[in-house]
Design an enzyme around this catalytic site. Structure first.
Site, PDB file in Angstrom:
ATOM      1  N   GLN A  11       0.784  -1.177  -0.020  1.00 39.61           N
ATOM      2  CA  GLN A  11       0.214   0.048  -0.073  1.00 39.61           C
ATOM      3  C   GLN A  11       0.884   1.401  -0.103  1.00 39.61           C
ATOM      4  O   GLN A  11       0.506   2.224  -0.614  1.00 39.61           O
ATOM      5  CB  GLN A  11      -0.885   0.060   1.324  1.00 39.61           C
ATOM      6  CG  GLN A  11      -1.927  -0.901   1.401  1.00 39.61           C
ATOM      7  CD  GLN A  11      -2.630  -1.144   2.689  1.00 39.61           C
ATOM      8  OE1 GLN A  11      -3.920  -0.720   2.541  1.00 39.61           O
ATOM      9  NE2 GLN A  11      -2.335  -1.361   3.638  1.00 39.61           N
ATOM     10  N   LEU A  12       2.086   1.335   0.771  1.00 32.36           N
ATOM     11  CA  LEU A  12       2.964   2.322   0.922  1.00 32.36           C
ATOM     12  C   LEU A  12       3.669   2.726  -0.554  1.00 32.36           C
ATOM     13  O   LEU A  12       3.506   3.808  -0.880  1.00 32.36           O
ATOM     14  CB  LEU A  12       3.681   2.379   2.098  1.00 32.36           C
ATOM     15  CG  LEU A  12       4.783   3.516   2.145  1.00 32.36           C
ATOM     16  CD1 LEU A  12       4.102   4.975   2.407  1.00 32.36           C
ATOM     17  CD2 LEU A  12       5.355   3.438   3.554  1.00 32.36           C
ATOM     18  N   TYR A  61       7.248  -7.254   6.736  1.00 31.49           N
ATOM     19  CA  TYR A  61       6.013  -8.499   7.041  1.00 31.49           C
ATOM     20  C   TYR A  61       5.243  -7.987   8.083  1.00 31.49           C
ATOM     21  O   TYR A  61       5.276  -7.420   9.076  1.00 31.49           O
ATOM     22  CB  TYR A  61       7.121  -9.684   7.857  1.00 31.49           C
ATOM     23  CG  TYR A  61       6.510 -10.709   8.134  1.00 31.49           C
ATOM     24  CD1 TYR A  61       6.648 -12.074   7.203  1.00 31.49           C
ATOM     25  CD2 TYR A  61       5.290 -11.006   9.052  1.00 31.49           C
ATOM     26  CE1 TYR A  61       6.249 -13.255   7.562  1.00 31.49           C
ATOM     27  CE2 TYR A  61       4.705 -12.259   9.240  1.00 31.49           C
ATOM     28  CZ  TYR A  61       5.179 -13.211   8.322  1.00 31.49           C
ATOM     29  OH  TYR A  61       4.579 -14.387   8.594  1.00 31.49           O
ATOM     30  N   TYR A 125       5.496  -9.771  15.968  1.00 33.00           N
ATOM     31  CA  TYR A 125       5.286  -8.751  14.925  1.00 33.00           C
ATOM     32  C   TYR A 125       5.936  -7.577  15.392  1.00 33.00           C
ATOM     33  O   TYR A 125       7.114  -7.016  15.155  1.00 33.00           O
ATOM     34  CB  TYR A 125       4.143  -8.521  14.349  1.00 33.00           C
ATOM     35  CG  TYR A 125       3.999  -7.306  13.383  1.00 33.00           C
ATOM     36  CD1 TYR A 125       4.468  -7.125  12.167  1.00 33.00           C
ATOM     37  CD2 TYR A 125       3.161  -6.144  13.961  1.00 33.00           C
ATOM     38  CE1 TYR A 125       4.437  -5.898  11.429  1.00 33.00           C
ATOM     39  CE2 TYR A 125       3.241  -5.001  13.297  1.00 33.00           C
ATOM     40  CZ  TYR A 125       3.907  -4.840  12.003  1.00 33.00           C
ATOM     41  OH  TYR A 125       3.672  -3.677  11.140  1.00 33.00           O
ATOM     42  N   TRP A 151      -2.383   1.430  11.707  1.00 37.80           N
ATOM     43  CA  TRP A 151      -3.776   1.198  10.928  1.00 37.80           C
ATOM     44  C   TRP A 151      -3.983   1.669   9.498  1.00 37.80           C
ATOM     45  O   TRP A 151      -4.762   2.365   9.128  1.00 37.80           O
ATOM     46  CB  TRP A 151      -4.942   1.993  11.976  1.00 37.80           C
ATOM     47  CG  TRP A 151      -4.843   1.278  13.229  1.00 37.80           C
ATOM     48  CD1 TRP A 151      -4.232   0.769  14.270  1.00 37.80           C
ATOM     49  CD2 TRP A 151      -6.385   1.347  13.906  1.00 37.80           C
ATOM     50  NE1 TRP A 151      -4.872   0.497  15.057  1.00 37.80           N
ATOM     51  CE2 TRP A 151      -6.178   0.902  15.346  1.00 37.80           C
ATOM     52  CE3 TRP A 151      -7.640   1.858  13.789  1.00 37.80           C
ATOM     53  CZ2 TRP A 151      -7.060   0.807  16.370  1.00 37.80           C
ATOM     54  CZ3 TRP A 151      -8.521   1.935  14.820  1.00 37.80           C
ATOM     55  CH2 TRP A 151      -8.364   1.209  16.000  1.00 37.80           C
TER      56      TRP A 151
END
Length: 289
Positions: A11-12, A61, A125, A151
């Site tokens: 997305q980034l 990840y 994570y 988020w």
């Protein structure tokens, strides 16, 4: 300048490509098929011909629950790779922008986390991202920008917003957790902050999310309301709040992970953080178009 972005499918990276599309910079995106960030040899062989001025690490990840079992792969991408990239940047005089997460905090504070607050990740994570932060700040303290976010969603890829829209179209009713509090973040705004950090070589640790505060339940209600308004959903369905205890997951999530953005508002003055609900509305306009 020569800007190299690690990651091209997320997305980034998607938003960075749009943000940098008409810039004067030479921009190169490198995905898994171009570079192995867990291998120093691969990093040197791939980056050396590119004369990197700034490296933006947009790879991570992010399968939070899967990470509890897949710790080796998670650590390789979120920790080892960050150290490898930081070492390359140090050896070659490049500046590095790296994105981390609210999951490095334990979620018990109850007021917005400052950049200097102690970190205490609760799951695999978060621990891997914390290790990546530590490596970056030890290896490249004067020539790196560490941006924590939370988020994240966009019109590209899989995320909470698109999952909610799909489930709201398929299900007669939904339950959503209401006791985890944070801030939704459109990747578009995060990309702008990363580009500002890259162009100005803004060193330090910063927090970047959209403005405001929400629970996942609040977020889901807004997604439905705006989804109906913009024609992405035919009708509303009942959305019911539940506590985290009724939706157990392999990974422990922070109950409260709002990030204080005061230093980022000053450092990335051109970016102007916007309330999450306005950002959500604009992203849904993209989807409906």
């Amino acid at each position: 300048m020569n800007i190299v972005i690690i990651g091209k499918s997320g997305q980034l990276a998607f938003e960075l490509s749009r943000e940098l599309d008409n810039s004067a910079h030479q921009v190169t995106f490198l995905g898994r098929d171009n570079i192995d960030v867990t291998s120093s040899d691969s990093i040197y062989a791939t980056l050396a011909p590119l004369s990197v001025d700034v490296l933006i690490n947009a790879s991570a990840y992010t399968a939070v629950d899967k990470a509890e079992e897949d710790t080796e792969a998670c650590d390789a991408i979120n920790s080892l790779a960050v150290a490898n990239l930081a070492k390359y940047c140090k050896a070659n005089g490049a500046f590095m922008v790296h994105v981390s997460t609210d999951y490095v905090f334990n979620g018990h504070k109850g007021s917005p986390y400052l950049t200097g607050d102690p970190i205490e990740p609760q799951g695999a994570y978060g621990k891997s991202k914390a290790a990546g932060e530590k490596a970056l700040l030890e290896i490249l303290p004067e020539a790196s920008c560490l941006i924590r976010t939370a988020w994240v969603y966009s019109s590209h890829g899989n995320n909470f917003v698109k999952t909610m829209l799909r489930l709201m179209a398929e299900k007669p009713q939904l339950t959503v957790i209401d006791d985890q509090i944070g801030t939704p973040t459109w990747a578009k705004g995060l990309a702008k902050a990363c580009v500002s950090a890259a162009e100005n070589k803004t060193a330090g640790v910063y927090h970047w999310t959209d403005e405001g505060v929400a629970s996942w339940y609040d977020f889901a209600l807004a997604i439905q309301e705006l989804g109906v308004e913009k024609g992405l959903l035919d009708k509303s369905i009942p959305v019911l709040p539940i506590p985290s205890s009724q939706y157990p997951t392999p990974a422990k999530r922070p109950h409260y992970s709002v990030l204080d953005k005061q230093t980022a508002r000053e450092a990335f003055a051109s970016c102007k953080p916007t309330h999450w609900r306005k950002q959500l509305a604009d992203m849904l306009d993209e989807l409906s178009a």
